[in-house]
Design an enzyme around this catalytic site. Structure first.
Site, PDB file in Angstrom:
ATOM      1  N   ASP A  28       0.855  -1.193   0.000  1.00 11.39           N
ATOM      2  CA  ASP A  28       0.000   0.000   0.000  1.00 11.39           C
ATOM      3  C   ASP A  28       0.889   1.240   0.000  1.00 11.39           C
ATOM      4  O   ASP A  28       1.870   1.317   0.751  1.00 11.39           O
ATOM      5  CB  ASP A  28      -0.917  -0.001   1.239  1.00 11.39           C
ATOM      6  CG  ASP A  28      -2.043   1.011   1.114  1.00 11.39           C
ATOM      7  OD1 ASP A  28      -1.742   2.215   0.932  1.00 11.39           O
ATOM      8  OD2 ASP A  28      -3.210   0.624   1.191  1.00 11.39           O
ATOM      9  N   ILE A  29       0.539   2.179  -0.849  1.00 15.47           N
ATOM     10  CA  ILE A  29       1.389   3.359  -1.017  1.00 15.47           C
ATOM     11  C   ILE A  29       1.273   4.340   0.164  1.00 15.47           C
ATOM     12  O   ILE A  29       2.145   5.173   0.381  1.00 15.47           O
ATOM     13  CB  ILE A  29       1.056   4.049  -2.370  1.00 15.47           C
ATOM     14  CG1 ILE A  29       2.248   4.819  -2.897  1.00 15.47           C
ATOM     15  CG2 ILE A  29      -0.168   4.918  -2.261  1.00 15.47           C
ATOM     16  CD1 ILE A  29       2.146   5.145  -4.362  1.00 15.47           C
ATOM     17  N   ASN A  84     -12.728  -3.278   2.888  1.00 17.58           N
ATOM     18  CA  ASN A  84     -13.749  -2.238   2.891  1.00 17.58           C
ATOM     19  C   ASN A  84     -14.615  -2.483   1.664  1.00 17.58           C
ATOM     20  O   ASN A  84     -14.155  -2.278   0.543  1.00 17.58           O
ATOM     21  CB  ASN A  84     -13.104  -0.848   2.825  1.00 17.58           C
ATOM     22  CG  ASN A  84     -12.204  -0.568   4.020  1.00 17.58           C
ATOM     23  OD1 ASN A  84     -12.505  -0.983   5.127  1.00 17.58           O
ATOM     24  ND2 ASN A  84     -11.107   0.137   3.799  1.00 17.58           N
ATOM     25  N   GLN A  91     -14.723   2.083   1.210  1.00 20.22           N
ATOM     26  CA  GLN A  91     -13.974   1.680   0.012  1.00 20.22           C
ATOM     27  C   GLN A  91     -13.774   2.880  -0.911  1.00 20.22           C
ATOM     28  O   GLN A  91     -14.724   3.582  -1.246  1.00 20.22           O
ATOM     29  CB  GLN A  91     -14.733   0.569  -0.738  1.00 20.22           C
ATOM     30  CG  GLN A  91     -13.977   0.038  -1.959  1.00 20.22           C
ATOM     31  CD  GLN A  91     -14.726  -1.100  -2.665  1.00 20.22           C
ATOM     32  OE1 GLN A  91     -15.869  -1.416  -2.318  1.00 20.22           O
ATOM     33  NE2 GLN A  91     -14.091  -1.702  -3.644  1.00 20.22           N
ATOM     34  N   HIS A  97     -10.378  -5.528  -2.779  1.00 18.44           N
ATOM     35  CA  HIS A  97      -9.033  -5.678  -2.216  1.00 18.44           C
ATOM     36  C   HIS A  97      -9.116  -5.962  -0.725  1.00 18.44           C
ATOM     37  O   HIS A  97      -9.995  -5.469  -0.026  1.00 18.44           O
ATOM     38  CB  HIS A  97      -8.171  -4.425  -2.464  1.00 18.44           C
ATOM     39  CG  HIS A  97      -8.793  -3.143  -2.019  1.00 18.44           C
ATOM     40  ND1 HIS A  97      -9.758  -2.492  -2.749  1.00 18.44           N
ATOM     41  CD2 HIS A  97      -8.581  -2.388  -0.921  1.00 18.44           C
ATOM     42  CE1 HIS A  97     -10.120  -1.387  -2.116  1.00 18.44           C
ATOM     43  NE2 HIS A  97      -9.422  -1.296  -0.992  1.00 18.44           N
ATOM     44  N   PHE A  98      -8.161  -6.756  -0.282  1.00 22.00           N
ATOM     45  CA  PHE A  98      -8.012  -7.038   1.145  1.00 22.00           C
ATOM     46  C   PHE A  98      -6.769  -6.318   1.643  1.00 22.00           C
ATOM     47  O   PHE A  98      -5.713  -6.403   1.020  1.00 22.00           O
ATOM     48  CB  PHE A  98      -7.869  -8.545   1.398  1.00 22.00           C
ATOM     49  CG  PHE A  98      -9.162  -9.291   1.218  1.00 22.00           C
ATOM     50  CD1 PHE A  98      -9.987  -9.542   2.295  1.00 22.00           C
ATOM     51  CD2 PHE A  98      -9.560  -9.713  -0.035  1.00 22.00           C
ATOM     52  CE1 PHE A  98     -11.196 -10.208   2.139  1.00 22.00           C
ATOM     53  CE2 PHE A  98     -10.758 -10.380  -0.206  1.00 22.00           C
ATOM     54  CZ  PHE A  98     -11.587 -10.625   0.876  1.00 22.00           C
ATOM     55  N   HIS A  99      -6.914  -5.598   2.739  1.00 21.76           N
ATOM     56  CA  HIS A  99      -5.773  -4.977   3.400  1.00 21.76           C
ATOM     57  C   HIS A  99      -5.166  -5.988   4.369  1.00 21.76           C
ATOM     58  O   HIS A  99      -5.901  -6.571   5.180  1.00 21.76           O
ATOM     59  CB  HIS A  99      -6.212  -3.761   4.225  1.00 21.76           C
ATOM     60  CG  HIS A  99      -6.722  -2.612   3.432  1.00 21.76           C
ATOM     61  ND1 HIS A  99      -5.954  -1.506   3.135  1.00 21.76           N
ATOM     62  CD2 HIS A  99      -7.945  -2.369   2.884  1.00 21.76           C
ATOM     63  CE1 HIS A  99      -6.669  -0.630   2.450  1.00 21.76           C
ATOM     64  NE2 HIS A  99      -7.891  -1.133   2.289  1.00 21.76           N
TER      65      HIS A  99
HETATM   66  P1  AMP Z   1      -9.794   1.496   0.354  1.00 21.17           P
HETATM   67  O1  AMP Z   1     -10.069   2.736   1.142  1.00 21.17           O
HETATM   68  O2  AMP Z   1     -10.089   0.236   1.111  1.00 21.17           O
HETATM   69  O3  AMP Z   1     -10.426   1.516  -1.023  1.00 21.17           O
HETATM   70  O4  AMP Z   1      -8.212   1.465   0.186  1.00 21.17           O
HETATM   71  C1  AMP Z   1      -7.546   1.828  -0.972  1.00 21.17           C
HETATM   72  C2  AMP Z   1      -6.093   1.745  -0.648  1.00 21.17           C
HETATM   73  O5  AMP Z   1      -5.349   1.841  -1.843  1.00 21.17           O
HETATM   74  C3  AMP Z   1      -5.581   2.870   0.274  1.00 21.17           C
HETATM   75  O6  AMP Z   1      -5.044   2.288   1.466  1.00 21.17           O
HETATM   76  C4  AMP Z   1      -4.510   3.568  -0.574  1.00 21.17           C
HETATM   77  O7  AMP Z   1      -3.405   3.978   0.197  1.00 21.17           O
HETATM   78  C5  AMP Z   1      -4.136   2.483  -1.555  1.00 21.17           C
HETATM   79  N1  AMP Z   1      -3.580   2.969  -2.827  1.00 21.17           N
HETATM   80  C6  AMP Z   1      -4.075   3.941  -3.614  1.00 21.17           C
HETATM   81  N2  AMP Z   1      -3.320   4.081  -4.718  1.00 21.17           N
HETATM   82  C7  AMP Z   1      -2.318   3.169  -4.624  1.00 21.17           C
HETATM   83  C8  AMP Z   1      -1.209   2.814  -5.455  1.00 21.17           C
HETATM   84  N3  AMP Z   1      -0.971   3.428  -6.619  1.00 21.17           N
HETATM   85  N4  AMP Z   1      -0.391   1.832  -5.037  1.00 21.17           N
HETATM   86  C9  AMP Z   1      -0.613   1.209  -3.858  1.00 21.17           C
HETATM   87  N5  AMP Z   1      -1.650   1.486  -3.040  1.00 21.17           N
HETATM   88  C10 AMP Z   1      -2.486   2.459  -3.407  1.00 21.17           C
END
Ligand code: AMP
Length: 138
Positions: A28-29, A84, A91, A97-99
């Site tokens: 995750d970035i 989420n 989300q 996606h799974f964190h």
């Molecule tokens: P969500 O709120 O569950 O949709 O989480 C989306 C996640 O994607 C967040 O934790 C962001 O930090 C992550 N994210 C967004 N863009 C990127 C990217 N280019 N590379 C890696 N993670 C990302």
């Protein structure tokens, strides 16, 4: 096309943790803790509700390994795995996606649970609707 679909095609780069025919995992970035990893199906799907059984199984198959790897890289003493699902659930990227979020000292997911109490009078109806729903899908 979502951001994650572009990561799958390689249009947008990522820090790849794991890759197979059905699943991609990458860092995750904006991590909540060290080695916070996102695990996504290659099937294009916004919601877990609509994900195929095969894609779900492929994710389930690798999740334990990814948890182990994230904990090894972070020295985490616990790990939260969460999805989420839907804008109302927080989300932001509309691709399933799974964190995988190791708990490292003060870093990681801070939970605010507000548990209720299961109402015995409601149980029968809850189970009835859920069983019917699962019978339709399965
Ligand atoms: P969500 O709120 O569950 O949709 O989480 C989306 C996640 O994607 C967040 O934790 C962001 O930090 C992550 N994210 C967004 N863009 C990127 C990217 N280019 N590379 C890696 N993670 C990302």
């Amino acid at each position: 096309m979502t951001l994650f679909a572009k990561i799958i095609t390689g249009e947008i780069p990522c820090h790849r943790v794991y890759d197979d025919a059905h699943v991609l995992a990458f860092l995750d970035i904006n991590p909540l803790s060290r080695a916070h990893t996102l695990v996504i199906p290659k099937e294009r799907c916004a919601s877990l509700r609509d994900l195929s059984d095969d894609a779900g199984a492929a994710i389930g198959r690798v999740l334990p390994r990814i948890v182990r790897a994230a904990m090894a890289a972070s020295g985490g003493t616990g790990c939260n795995v969460l999805c989420n699902d839907g804008a109302d659930a927080g989300q932001e990227v509309m691709h399933v996606h799974f964190h995988v979020i190791p708990r490292v000292g003060d870093h990681g997911l801070r939970r605010t649970w507000r548990p209720g109490r299961l109402d015995p009078e409601d149980v029968a109806e809850i189970l009835d609707v859920m069983h019917q729903s699962m019978a339709r899908i399965g």
